[in-house]
Scaffold this motif. Sequence first.
Motif, short mmCIF file in Angstrom:
data_model
loop_
_atom_site.label_atom_id
_atom_site.label_comp_id
_atom_site.label_asym_id
_atom_site.label_seq_id
_atom_site.Cartn_x
_atom_site.Cartn_y
_atom_site.Cartn_z
N TYR A 88 43.16 40.31 35.61
CA TYR A 88 43.31 38.87 35.42
C TYR A 88 42.01 38.11 35.66
O TYR A 88 41.75 37.10 35.03
CB TYR A 88 44.42 38.32 36.33
N PRO A 99 46.27 23.50 28.66
CA PRO A 99 46.70 23.51 30.05
C PRO A 99 45.79 22.74 30.99
O PRO A 99 45.02 23.34 31.73
CB PRO A 99 46.68 25.00 30.38
N TYR A 113 40.41 25.35 38.45
CA TYR A 113 40.41 26.69 37.85
C TYR A 113 39.33 27.58 38.46
O TYR A 113 39.54 28.77 38.67
CB TYR A 113 40.27 26.59 36.32
N TYR A 117 39.65 31.46 40.71
CA TYR A 117 38.88 32.68 40.49
C TYR A 117 37.93 32.96 41.65
O TYR A 117 37.07 33.83 41.56
CB TYR A 117 38.08 32.58 39.19
N THR B 202 50.18 24.65 32.05
CA THR B 202 49.27 25.06 33.12
C THR B 202 49.83 26.25 33.90
O THR B 202 49.07 27.09 34.37
CB THR B 202 49.01 23.90 34.09
N GLU B 204 51.45 28.81 32.78
CA GLU B 204 51.09 30.03 32.07
C GLU B 204 49.65 30.43 32.34
O GLU B 204 49.35 31.59 32.58
CB GLU B 204 51.28 29.80 30.58
N LYS B 205 48.80 29.43 32.29
CA LYS B 205 47.38 29.73 32.48
C LYS B 205 47.11 30.16 33.93
O LYS B 205 46.34 31.09 34.17
CB LYS B 205 46.53 28.52 32.12
N VAL B 206 47.75 29.48 34.85
CA VAL B 206 47.55 29.77 36.26
C VAL B 206 48.06 31.17 36.61
O VAL B 206 47.47 31.88 37.43
CB VAL B 206 48.26 28.68 37.11
N LEU B 207 49.11 31.59 35.94
CA LEU B 207 49.66 32.93 36.22
C LEU B 207 48.77 34.04 35.68
O LEU B 207 48.90 35.18 36.07
CB LEU B 207 51.07 33.06 35.62
N VAL B 208 47.84 33.70 34.79
CA VAL B 208 46.91 34.68 34.25
C VAL B 208 45.56 34.58 34.99
O VAL B 208 44.51 34.74 34.40
CB VAL B 208 46.74 34.50 32.73
N THR B 209 45.62 34.23 36.25
CA THR B 209 44.41 34.24 37.09
C THR B 209 44.70 35.15 38.27
O THR B 209 45.83 35.62 38.41
CB THR B 209 44.09 32.82 37.61
N PRO B 210 43.70 35.40 39.12
CA PRO B 210 43.96 36.27 40.27
C PRO B 210 45.02 35.70 41.22
O PRO B 210 45.46 36.38 42.13
CB PRO B 210 42.60 36.34 40.98
N MET B 211 45.44 34.46 41.02
CA MET B 211 46.44 33.89 41.93
C MET B 211 47.83 34.40 41.58
O MET B 211 48.20 34.48 40.42
CB MET B 211 46.43 32.37 41.85
#
Lengths: 309, 367
Positions: A88, A99, A113, A117, B202, B204-211
């Motif tokens: 990810y 988004p 954002y 990361y 957002t 969806e996008k947030v779930l595709v991060t290291p979080m």
Amino acid sequence: MPMGASHWQMPEKDEYAVIGRGITKSFESLHVLKGMSVNIPRGVTYCLLGPNGSGKTTLMRMIMGLVKKDSGEIYVLDEPLDRISRVYSRLGYMPQQRPLYPDLTVEENLEFYAGLYGIRGHKMAEKIAEVLQVVDLSQTRDRITGMLSGGMYQRISLACTLINSPDLLLLDEPTVGIDPVTKQSFWGYFRNLAAEGKTVIITTHIMEEAERCDMVGFMRDGRMLAESSPDELKKFAGLKKQLKMKVEDPEQKMALLVKEGLEVRRDGDMLFVDIAEASRIREVLDRMKPTDFDVVEPTLENAFLKLSV
Amino acid sequence: MAQIKDISESLKRIWTVGLRVIRQIKRDRRTIVAMVVNPIILMVILGYSLAATLSGINLGIVDLQGGLVQESVLAHLRASDAFSITYIASESEARRLISEGRINGAVVLEDGEIRLILDGTSPQVASAITAATAAGMQSAASQLLSNLRAGDQLPAVTTYYVYGYDLEAKDTVGAALLGIAIFFFNFLNTAIAFLRERTQGTLEKVLVTPMNRLELVSGYVLGFGLVSLAQAAITCVLLIAIFKVPLQGSLLAVLIIVVLLSAGSLSFGAFLANFVSSEYQVMQLNPVVSFPQILLSGAWFPLQSVPDWLRPLSYIFPLTYSTDALKQVLLRGASLTDILFPDVFALLLFFMVTFFMATFMLKKEIA
Ligand SMILES: Nc1ncnc2c1ncn2[C@@H]1O[C@H](COP(=O)(O)OP(=O)(O)OP(=O)(O)O)[C@@H](O)[C@H]1O
Ligand SMILES: [Mg+2]
């Protein structure tokens, strides 16, 4: 067998950013993907093409683990889909909806954002300046995001996607509503990313854009119909160069050409002749003696139209 | 070592979300004003218009042998549906039971005097006991007139409040209102915030991060929790400064109750956001969530006024526990250990259950 299967050999996992085999997905009774395969080499710009509802967004979301597959196998940056969260930090996703948090400033969105990361401090400041530069909106830094114009909103959304310098970008119609000048610079930037070894997956309905990609994957009826370079896709669609001639006595000349086995269409005193080999063009011209003529290259749009039905 | 680094990265991500939530609220002037003003408006409007039929009031009787009037009062109290009567040996015992919350008030019947020992923190209960006693004396008075003997005189009625003062309704409601304001601020705002996360893409996008999901919900707990603390502090100051509510307990205990309640109510909101698809639907859902809680949690009306068959509902609502805890701390000076069980425990349980459900449901996002 999809075209390109012979060309791309048996894929080696680590040469590919994304590999998928036999992917199926249904939403209740709607079968969206029916044995889809996908091979996306590293370091290319790859365009997913297909009619509305053909499952481009679904496939993209599936590659990121946002949609569960019913069956099949997918590897993303060498990880199987059930361990997708490991990569990810290397993905950059720009969904079809943009988004952003409209009540925050542009900078606050970017900071948010970046924070996810683990990018902080002066590294974050550098990165934010850099991505704002890419989308050419450094001056909007302190503006409330919701107040931006549609195209600017879109560009900030791309900036957020670039914040973690992703190795694999998945951009769902990133250029909708973007002015031609900015679009041009986006494409230049995508090509640079690919040249640096990053992989850019894009969906678009603008054929001139698709034509600029290293590869296109054409989806229809839940399958990958073809995966190749744009030129090869045109050949795959059986498209030929077209000779466009203004002639006297078109009726008779058309009959003549048809007898020779050529594909001809008439519109008034214009004849449109499909010609496979460039060498025949001169010969036809010599005999038909048109008052005016033009050679039309097939476009990806023609291929799209032909493959979509 | 690597684990410590993971944890610290995870905490930083949680803070990233918390900071974002705070920034969003900060920019929303109307919400900020509403947070401060709503409890006060509610307090003024609703605090003065309380009325309820009570039942199940635990009333202690200390019968030290009085005359005719005392008998009449006793008969009256016994005949009423509102009270369940316990006989108690001494007045000091009665006072102890009231302060422990085992009975809601006591009537001491003594020769020449009737003493009402009332719980100042429950005005409705207190006035119900006062009214029933007065009615008993009224009917005794008419008998006395026809049947007068030498030396007969009406006993004096004196009223004592165990907590030393007669609280007005708005004071006790004030304590409960803090809880109500915290609950609805967190519940509504998180439900809408999560709904927006979904509709604006957002999430969806947030779930595709290291979080991960856990960190996301935790970030909300952190952000809204801090805002709720500020809200609680402001409301407390206003309660004391403008409404002159006597503040007895420890501020720390109040803040702990507030944090637990806000964490629980916002997780509940995040959970419910999975079942709605528009802000309009959140608004429709709101009365269903809010009215039963306000009516049955003991915030407006004392728990004693809740019909028996609805009582179990009262005991699953978090507001029941926060109301009790806040009343205990703010009005009776209870310490954290006094309210640990059931109040703090119940609030903690509510938070853990809703937090788990909210985190679990986020997973369903992925079809
Ligand atoms: N979560 C979902 N539930 C039900 N159906 C869905 C869901 N997601 C997608 N679909 C359906 O799957 C089909 C493919 O949708 P998808 O969004 O992938 O198409 P697309 O190729 O991206 O189309 P477009 O070019 O319009 O963006 C559509 O018929 C859509 O209605
Ligand atoms: Mg799409």
